[in-house]
Write an enzyme that holds these catalytic residues in place. Structure first.
Site, PDB file in Angstrom:
ATOM      1  N   ARG A  39       0.888  -1.389   0.280  1.00 55.24           N
ATOM      2  CA  ARG A  39       0.277  -0.030  -0.341  1.00 55.24           C
ATOM      3  C   ARG A  39       0.790   1.093   0.197  1.00 55.24           C
ATOM      4  O   ARG A  39       1.568   1.661   1.244  1.00 55.24           O
ATOM      5  CB  ARG A  39      -0.947   0.089   1.033  1.00 55.24           C
ATOM      6  N   SER A 108     -12.563  -3.239  -0.886  1.00 56.58           N
ATOM      7  CA  SER A 108     -13.325  -3.062   0.697  1.00 56.58           C
ATOM      8  C   SER A 108     -14.345  -2.258   1.353  1.00 56.58           C
ATOM      9  O   SER A 108     -14.842  -1.740   0.914  1.00 56.58           O
ATOM     10  CB  SER A 108     -11.849  -2.017   1.428  1.00 56.58           C
ATOM     11  N   LYS A 137      -4.562   4.916   8.389  1.00 55.37           N
ATOM     12  CA  LYS A 137      -5.302   5.624   7.221  1.00 55.37           C
ATOM     13  C   LYS A 137      -6.253   6.504   7.577  1.00 55.37           C
ATOM     14  O   LYS A 137      -6.746   6.825   8.507  1.00 55.37           O
ATOM     15  CB  LYS A 137      -6.598   4.811   7.022  1.00 55.37           C
TER      16      LYS A 137
HETATM   17  N1  TZP Z   1      -7.986   0.428   6.145  1.00 54.36           N
HETATM   18  C1  TZP Z   1      -8.990   0.046   6.651  1.00 54.36           C
HETATM   19  S1  TZP Z   1      -8.384   0.541   8.913  1.00 54.36           S
HETATM   20  C2  TZP Z   1      -6.755   0.554   7.362  1.00 54.36           C
HETATM   21  C3  TZP Z   1      -6.706   0.111   6.527  1.00 54.36           C
HETATM   22  C4  TZP Z   1      -6.048   0.650   4.866  1.00 54.36           C
HETATM   23  C5  TZP Z   1      -5.377   0.659   8.581  1.00 54.36           C
HETATM   24  C6  TZP Z   1      -5.033  -0.552   9.242  1.00 54.36           C
HETATM   25  O1  TZP Z   1      -4.088  -0.135  10.093  1.00 54.36           O
HETATM   26  P1  TZP Z   1      -3.519  -0.952  11.374  1.00 54.36           P
HETATM   27  O2  TZP Z   1      -2.644  -0.143  12.034  1.00 54.36           O
HETATM   28  O3  TZP Z   1      -3.361  -2.045  11.956  1.00 54.36           O
HETATM   29  O4  TZP Z   1      -5.478  -0.102  12.384  1.00 54.36           O
END
Ligand code: TZP
Ligand code: MG
Length: 208
Positions: A39, A108, A137
Site C-alpha cells: 500500500r 474494502s 488511515k
Molecule cells: N483500511 C481500513 S483501516 C486501515 C486500512 C488500510 C488501516 C489499518 O491499520 P492499523 O494500523 O492496523 O490500524
C-alpha cells in the site's frame, strides 16, 4: 491457489520510520504473516512499480500471496497475485474485467450492503473495517465494531478479513465475528521486533 487469509499484512513505509521495507516484510513473513498487500499512497508510479517488483520477490520466496493496493496498472505490470480496491477506486466490475479471472480481487467494505455488492460483482475476498479506531488511515470511516463485522461476514459467503485498529488486545474479541483473518499495519510494522510481533499476532489468532 488456496489462500490463507489469517494474518494479512498491509504495508506502510511511514510507520517503519526509515527501516527497510523488504527486511520488514521478510521479518513479518518469518513471524507468520500469510499474505502481503503493498500500500503506497504518495509515491510516483515508477517508484511504486520498482518497490512492487522487489516486494514481490520476497513474497515469492516464502510463497505468500502478494497483492497491490489501489493500482490495477501496477498489479498487472508486476504480475502480482492480486489487487485490493476500495469504494473510491475503480468500479469493481471494471477492475475484475481488466484484472482477469485468475488474479485475486479484494474489496474494502463498511456495510453488509457493500459486502453483498462485492460478492455479486467479482470480489474474491472482502476487507471490512475499520473495525476499531485507527491512526494508520487518514480518511478512515467511523469504526464499525465487532457486531457489524459479524453481520458483514454472515451476509456473504466470501472470505472476510477485519482491518483497522487490530492488536494483540482485541484479537480474541474480533475472532468472535467468525471472520477468516485479520489485516494489520501498526500491530506488526509499528513494533521494534517485527518478526516477534507477527508471531504474537499469529499465535493469538490461532488460540482456541
Ligand atoms: N483500511 C481500513 S483501516 C486501515 C486500512 C488500510 C488501516 C489499518 O491499520 P492499523 O494500523 O492496523 O490500524
Ligand atoms: Mg483504495
Amino acid at each position: 491457489m488456496s489462500i490463507d487469509y489469517s494474518l494479512y499484512l498491509v504495508t506502510d513505509r511511514g510507520i517503519l520510520k526509515g527501516r527497510d521495507l523488504l527486511q520488514a516484510v521478510e521479518a513479518a513473513i518469518k513471524g507468520g504473516v500469510t499474505m502481503i498487500q503493498l500500500r503506497e499512497k504518495s509515491i510516483s508510479s515508477l517508484d511504486f512499480y520498482n518497490i512492487a517488483l522487489k516486494v514481490k520477490e520476497v513474497a515469492k520466496v516464502y510463497n505468500v500471496p502478494f497483492i497491490i493496493n489501489d493500482r490495477l496498472d501496477i498489479a498487472l505490470a508486476v504480475d502480482a497475485d492480486g489487487l485490493h480496491i476500495g469504494q473510491d477506486d475503480l468500479p469493481l466490475q471494471e477492475a475484475r474485467k481488466l484484472l482477469g479471472k485468475s488474479k485475486l480481487l479484494g474489496y474494502s467494505v463498511t456495510t453488509a450492503a457493500e459486502a453483498r455488492f462485492g460478492e455479486e460483482n467479482g470480489a474474491d475476498y472482502l476487507g471490512a473495517g475499520p473495525v476499531f479506531p485507527t491512526g494508520s488511515k487518514d480518511d478512515a470511516a467511523l469504526p464499525i465494531g465487532v457486531c457489524l463485522l459479524k453481520e458483514i461476514k454472515d451476509s456473504v459467503s466470501l472470505p472476510v478479513v477485519g482491518i483497522g485498529g487490530i492488536s494483540l488486545d482485541n484479537v480474541s474479541v474480533i475472532r468472535q465475528a467468525g471472520i477468516d483473518g485479520i489485516s494489520v499495519i501498526s500491530a506488526i510494522l509499528g513494533r521494534n521486533d517485527i518478526k516477534a510481533a507477527a508471531r504474537f499476532m499469529a499465535d493469538a489468532w490461532r488460540k482456541p
